[in-house]
Design a protein around this motif. Structure first.
Motif, mmCIF file in Angstrom:
data_model
loop_
_atom_site.group_PDB
_atom_site.id
_atom_site.type_symbol
_atom_site.label_atom_id
_atom_site.label_comp_id
_atom_site.label_asym_id
_atom_site.label_seq_id
_atom_site.Cartn_x
_atom_site.Cartn_y
_atom_site.Cartn_z
ATOM 1 N N ILE A 45 0.391 -1.054 -0.089
ATOM 2 C CA ILE A 45 0.097 0.456 -0.160
ATOM 3 C C ILE A 45 0.942 0.833 -0.310
ATOM 4 C CG2 ILE A 45 -1.860 0.949 1.279
ATOM 5 C CD1 ILE A 45 -2.632 -1.613 2.676
ATOM 6 N N SER A 46 1.841 1.365 0.807
ATOM 7 C CA SER A 46 2.713 2.248 0.935
ATOM 8 C C SER A 46 3.354 2.637 -0.433
ATOM 9 C CB SER A 46 3.624 2.092 1.800
ATOM 10 O OG SER A 46 5.236 3.317 2.116
ATOM 11 N N ALA A 47 4.004 1.343 -1.079
ATOM 12 C CA ALA A 47 4.616 1.856 -2.277
ATOM 13 C C ALA A 47 3.882 1.987 -3.860
ATOM 14 C CB ALA A 47 4.891 0.001 -2.545
ATOM 15 N N ALA A 48 2.431 1.882 -3.465
ATOM 16 C CA ALA A 48 1.377 1.710 -4.552
ATOM 17 C C ALA A 48 1.341 3.878 -4.365
ATOM 18 C CB ALA A 48 0.167 2.011 -4.537
ATOM 19 N N CYS A 49 1.072 4.163 -2.537
ATOM 20 C CA CYS A 49 1.095 5.515 -2.526
ATOM 21 C C CYS A 49 2.157 6.631 -3.356
ATOM 22 C CB CYS A 49 0.972 5.787 -1.129
ATOM 23 S SG CYS A 49 -0.783 5.356 -0.968
ATOM 24 N N ASP A 50 3.200 5.738 -2.425
ATOM 25 C CA ASP A 50 4.545 6.889 -3.125
ATOM 26 C C ASP A 50 4.695 6.429 -4.273
ATOM 27 O OD1 ASP A 50 7.220 8.424 -2.015
ATOM 28 O OD2 ASP A 50 8.405 5.958 -2.702
ATOM 29 N N ASP A 51 4.487 5.717 -5.181
ATOM 30 C CA ASP A 51 4.165 6.116 -6.748
ATOM 31 C C ASP A 51 3.352 6.950 -7.232
ATOM 32 O OD1 ASP A 51 6.167 4.668 -8.569
ATOM 33 O OD2 ASP A 51 4.293 4.797 -9.524
ATOM 34 N N LEU A 52 2.309 6.598 -6.502
ATOM 35 C CA LEU A 52 1.552 7.526 -7.099
ATOM 36 C C LEU A 52 2.160 9.462 -6.831
ATOM 37 C CD1 LEU A 52 -1.168 7.624 -8.635
ATOM 38 C CD2 LEU A 52 -1.891 8.214 -6.393
#
Length: 166
Positions: A60-67
């Protein structure tokens, strides 16, 4: 006034963990610009499992950071993550689509304050995120051999779509 048409945004690069289509371990985010926000719909699958049946907080954190990295196309600057905080408000089930929306909250000099919201198909906000990004010069990436990739990210997609719509 109607919402502007969504604009598809290209991946940061083919091997990007978040959005790269050629990364077999990646999240394969498909990102669109909606006015002053960027949006992706993601369905976490068994590769992203944390607790049984639930997405891992790191995925979830990786998805937010990439977005958040796609917000940089809107501000037309190169920046890096300084801090990232994810607030997990409710479990994120595997196999269900979640919409993540991110935007620039405000800017102070080199500091870009970003925010995101992750919503499930039931309309429930399951997580929120805040990040501080710092703008950097392209030379920031030179010691790591990636300067040309960074240059390419910002020359292949310039959010000057408005030039074509005036």
């Amino acid at each position: 006034m109607a919402d502007p048409m969504p604009i598809s945004l290209p991946p940061h690069h083919p091997q990007c963990l978040g959005c790269g289509p050629d990364n077999p371990a990646g999240l394969h985010l498909d990102v669109h610009r909606h006015g002053d926000t960027v949006v992706t719909d993601i369905t976490f699958d068994p590769r992203h499992r944390g607790a049984p049946g639930l997405a891992h907080g790191g995925a979830i954190s990786a998805a937010c950071d990439d977005l958040f990295g796609f917000v940089l196309y809107l501000v037309e600057e190169v920046a890096v993550t300084r801090t990232l905080t994810v607030n997990y408000l409710a479990p994120v089930p595997l196999g269900q689509p979640h919409r993540i929306t991110a935007r620039l909250q405000h800017r102070h000099g080199r500091r870009l304050h970003l925010e995101a919201t992750g919503t499930g198909p039931d309309g429930l906000t399951r997580f929120t995120a805040e990040a501080l990004f710092l703008t950097v010069d392209h030379n920031h990436f030179a010691p790591h051999g990636a300067d040309t990739e960074v240059q390419a990210m910002f020359t292949h997609h310039q959010p000057h779509d408005r030039e074509h719509h005036n």
